[in-house]
Write a protein that holds these residues in place. Structure first.
Motif, PDB file in Angstrom:
ATOM      1  N   SER A  63       0.882  -1.595   0.581  1.00 22.37           N
ATOM      2  CA  SER A  63       0.171  -0.031   0.347  1.00 22.37           C
ATOM      3  C   SER A  63       0.990   1.342   0.032  1.00 22.37           C
ATOM      4  O   SER A  63       0.758   2.610  -0.247  1.00 22.37           O
ATOM      5  CB  SER A  63      -1.109  -0.404   0.903  1.00 22.37           C
ATOM      6  N   LEU A  64       2.487   1.042  -0.361  1.00 24.67           N
ATOM      7  CA  LEU A  64       2.554   2.295   0.477  1.00 24.67           C
ATOM      8  C   LEU A  64       3.548   2.585  -1.269  1.00 24.67           C
ATOM      9  O   LEU A  64       4.490   3.418  -1.746  1.00 24.67           O
ATOM     10  CB  LEU A  64       3.910   2.084   1.576  1.00 24.67           C
ATOM     11  N   LEU A  65       3.511   1.778  -2.070  1.00 17.62           N
ATOM     12  CA  LEU A  65       3.786   1.577  -3.439  1.00 17.62           C
ATOM     13  C   LEU A  65       3.404   3.221  -4.167  1.00 17.62           C
ATOM     14  O   LEU A  65       2.415   3.929  -4.086  1.00 17.62           O
ATOM     15  CB  LEU A  65       3.205   0.708  -4.283  1.00 17.62           C
ATOM     16  N   VAL A  66       4.533   3.726  -4.425  1.00 13.76           N
ATOM     17  CA  VAL A  66       4.077   5.190  -4.914  1.00 13.76           C
ATOM     18  C   VAL A  66       4.936   5.886  -6.074  1.00 13.76           C
ATOM     19  O   VAL A  66       4.379   6.279  -6.936  1.00 13.76           O
ATOM     20  CB  VAL A  66       5.023   6.766  -4.388  1.00 13.76           C
ATOM     21  N   GLY A  67       5.939   5.081  -6.728  1.00 11.65           N
ATOM     22  CA  GLY A  67       6.523   4.408  -8.094  1.00 11.65           C
ATOM     23  C   GLY A  67       7.486   4.222  -8.308  1.00 11.65           C
ATOM     24  O   GLY A  67       7.592   2.784  -7.805  1.00 11.65           O
ATOM     25  N   MET A  68       8.553   5.005  -9.499  1.00 14.18           N
ATOM     26  CA  MET A  68       8.737   3.891  -9.877  1.00 14.18           C
ATOM     27  C   MET A  68      10.294   4.671 -10.170  1.00 14.18           C
ATOM     28  O   MET A  68      11.328   6.031 -10.118  1.00 14.18           O
ATOM     29  CB  MET A  68       8.798   3.296 -11.648  1.00 14.18           C
ATOM     30  N   MET A  69      11.458   3.853 -10.290  1.00  8.88           N
ATOM     31  CA  MET A  69      12.943   4.695 -10.484  1.00  8.88           C
ATOM     32  C   MET A  69      13.687   3.973 -11.607  1.00  8.88           C
ATOM     33  O   MET A  69      14.307   2.965 -11.676  1.00  8.88           O
ATOM     34  CB  MET A  69      13.626   3.989  -9.055  1.00  8.88           C
ATOM     35  N   LYS A  70      14.673   4.990 -12.409  1.00 10.71           N
ATOM     36  CA  LYS A  70      15.703   4.262 -13.333  1.00 10.71           C
ATOM     37  C   LYS A  70      16.540   4.296 -12.139  1.00 10.71           C
ATOM     38  O   LYS A  70      16.822   5.080 -11.373  1.00 10.71           O
ATOM     39  CB  LYS A  70      15.514   5.464 -14.011  1.00 10.71           C
ATOM     40  N   THR A  71      17.382   3.252 -13.009  1.00  7.80           N
ATOM     41  CA  THR A  71      18.662   2.492 -12.325  1.00  7.80           C
ATOM     42  C   THR A  71      19.645   2.695 -11.973  1.00  7.80           C
ATOM     43  O   THR A  71      21.062   2.191 -12.438  1.00  7.80           O
ATOM     44  CB  THR A  71      18.854   1.420 -11.367  1.00  7.80           C
ATOM     45  N   ASN A  72      19.897   2.897 -14.276  1.00  4.73           N
ATOM     46  CA  ASN A  72      20.826   3.335 -14.765  1.00  4.73           C
ATOM     47  C   ASN A  72      22.257   3.846 -14.312  1.00  4.73           C
ATOM     48  O   ASN A  72      22.294   4.874 -13.314  1.00  4.73           O
ATOM     49  CB  ASN A  72      21.168   3.740 -16.406  1.00  4.73           C
ATOM     50  N   SER A  73      23.667   3.625 -14.275  1.00  4.29           N
ATOM     51  CA  SER A  73      24.855   4.195 -13.993  1.00  4.29           C
ATOM     52  C   SER A  73      25.220   5.475 -15.088  1.00  4.29           C
ATOM     53  O   SER A  73      25.344   5.447 -16.361  1.00  4.29           O
ATOM     54  CB  SER A  73      25.777   3.306 -13.807  1.00  4.29           C
ATOM     55  N   ALA A  74      26.373   6.319 -14.766  1.00  2.00           N
ATOM     56  CA  ALA A  74      27.626   7.040 -15.839  1.00  2.00           C
ATOM     57  C   ALA A  74      27.731   6.341 -17.209  1.00  2.00           C
ATOM     58  O   ALA A  74      27.678   7.132 -18.035  1.00  2.00           O
ATOM     59  CB  ALA A  74      28.355   7.701 -14.722  1.00  2.00           C
ATOM     60  N   ASN A  75      28.095   4.995 -16.489  1.00  2.00           N
ATOM     61  CA  ASN A  75      28.916   4.602 -18.122  1.00  2.00           C
ATOM     62  C   ASN A  75      28.217   3.711 -18.244  1.00  2.00           C
ATOM     63  O   ASN A  75      28.308   2.678 -19.218  1.00  2.00           O
ATOM     64  CB  ASN A  75      29.711   4.379 -17.713  1.00  2.00           C
ATOM     65  N   SER A  76      26.951   2.647 -18.123  1.00  2.00           N
ATOM     66  CA  SER A  76      25.856   2.143 -18.747  1.00  2.00           C
ATOM     67  C   SER A  76      24.770   2.032 -17.687  1.00  2.00           C
ATOM     68  O   SER A  76      23.989   2.225 -16.586  1.00  2.00           O
ATOM     69  CB  SER A  76      26.879   1.112 -17.777  1.00  2.00           C
TER      70      SER A  76
END
Length: 430
Positions: A63-76
């Motif tokens: 019930s606490l789900l609020v969003g999604m997140m991108k995870t890429n790094s600076a070089n990949s």
């Protein structure tokens, strides 16, 4: 008559709108004194779905789900844990394998360090080594995540509560090295190395170093003794110590072994680690509900293994199959005899699965380093759990939040957004 009704409804609408705006504004203005940042390493939506099926019920923090997140790094587009944690700790992307520094090697201030500067207490808790990539990125700055002795030296003195594994990282590698545990003792930490000491701790000191394994803690499903604490028990101790500071605290809690399970395709290990993480979340939420000034943010740093829900050309998901399993694939592999002739007996005893002759042959033919993975893939196939990599994938991961300022984490965010929003909620310079 119609005019009066119209005026009446307009008045009601204005009042309701004002009330909603006022409530929203009040919610935004609620004071945040403490932040608990929980990171289930390697956890993505497929892990959440499979765990929900495994559990037979909703996850306590669904019930606490609020969003999604991108995870890429600076070089990949596909990050490792070092770069992911650095982004989540500093708000800046770096290259894979780098800890707390920019791609050019410049030190980056972390949200933990900013909290410390603001007078707050700080803590790191994990089920792997306290010097591993995720906890390290919140309090250390090194070019390579492998520099774990240097990470240990940097964490002591900066972080008030350190609980996890990695005892070997705090001891000298050569005659020139210092014993970091002794350094910690000289700086006012009380040291504990087993669960009994943790559970019986009632001292009032504000610095604690708990190292409960030479390397990583034992996977919860493999535990046969009670000398290591659970993640929930470590979280409870950290909260007990940190809440003494009237200025508040910042605490990062990592479930590090969900990731380890994903790397070797072990659904038994993964589901049981998520269960232990959920228990820790419940303790944290209990604290936050009572305190009412604590922001809780939950987000995996990346996906590990590319787990699927169902697979193998069948419209079936059967991860409930592993619910009664009693050991990880690594544990079963360690109990095989030299000829692996006891594979059928062990797999039946610890997973409830009866191997076919073909599967027995696969286990006997496997290279020594791959036996556990072969076992795990057999069990995964029976449970209709697919995998597409032994490393990480670049998919987005879910964000959950609770407490004052939790609404600020809604939507599709980048991993660098999280520490910035935490700093904004705490009203600290970052």
């Amino acid at each position: 008559m119609q005019r009066r009704m119209f005026v009446k409804w307009i008045s009601v609408l204005i009042i309701v709108t004002f009330f909603q705006t006022s409530v929203g504004f009040a919610e935004y203005q609620e004071k945040v004194e403490n932040v608990i940042f929980m990171i289930p390493d390697g956890f993505s939506t497929s892990y959440a779905t499979n765990y929900r099926i495994f559990k037979g019920d909703n996850i306590s923090f669904d019930s606490l789900l609020v969003g999604m997140m991108k995870t890429n790094s600076a070089n990949s587009w596909v990050t490792d844990s070092a770069a992911a944690a650095t982004a989540m700790a500093t708000g800046v992307k770096t290259n894979n394998r780098m800890i707390g520094v920019s791609p050019k090697g410049q030190e980056l201030k972390t949200i933990l360090e900013a909290s410390k500067e603001a007078g707050k207490s700080t803590g790191l808790v994990t089920t792997v080594s306290i010097t591993d990539a995720t906890p390290a990125a919140f309090g250390a700055h090194v070019q390579s995540r492998k520099s774990e002795y240097d990470i240990a030296k940097q964490l002591v003195g900066k972080v008030d509560v350190l609980l996890g594994g990695g005892r070997s990282r705090f001891t000298p590698r050569s005659t020139e090295d210092e014993n970091v545990i002794e350094i910690a003792l000289s700086e006012g930490y009380r040291y504990m190395d087993n669960r009994k000491k943790l559970l019986n701790d009632s001292e009032t000191g504000t610095r604690v170093l708990g190292l409960f394994a030479e390397e990583e803690l034992t996977p919860v499903v493999d535990l046969q003794t009670d000398d290591q604490p659970s993640l929930a028990e470590m979280a409870t101790e950290a909260l007990r110590v940190l809440e003494k500071n009237e200025e508040g605290f910042f605490l990062m809690i990592e479930s590090g072994q969900i990731d380890r399970a994903g790397h070797v395709h072990d659904p038994v290990w993964a589901m049981n680690e998520i269960k232990a993480f959920e228990e820790a979340v419940n303790k944290v939420l209990e604290f936050a509900r009572q305190d009412q000034k604590t922001l809780v943010v939950i987000a995996g740093d990346h996906d590990t293994g590319g787990m699927s829900v169902g697979g193998y050309n069948e419209y079936v998901a059967n991860i409930e199959l592993v619910k009664e399993a009693k050991a990880t694939g690594n544990k079963i592999a360690s109990m095989l005899n030299k000829r692996r002739s006891n594979a059928k007996e062990l797999v039946k005893q610890y997973s409830g699965i009866t191997l076919t002759k073909k599967e027995e042959k696969e286990i006997k033919k496997a290279k020594k380093k791959e036996v556990a993975i072969v076992l795990n893939d057999i069990i995964s196939k029976r449970a209709y759990v697919g995998w597409n990599t032994h490393v990480h994938s670049g998919v987005d991961v879910p964000i959950y939040a609770y407490g004052p300022a939790s609404q600020n984490f809604r939507g599709h965010l980048d991993n660098t957004d999280l520490p910035k929003k935490i700093a904004e909620a705490l009203e600290i310079t970052f």
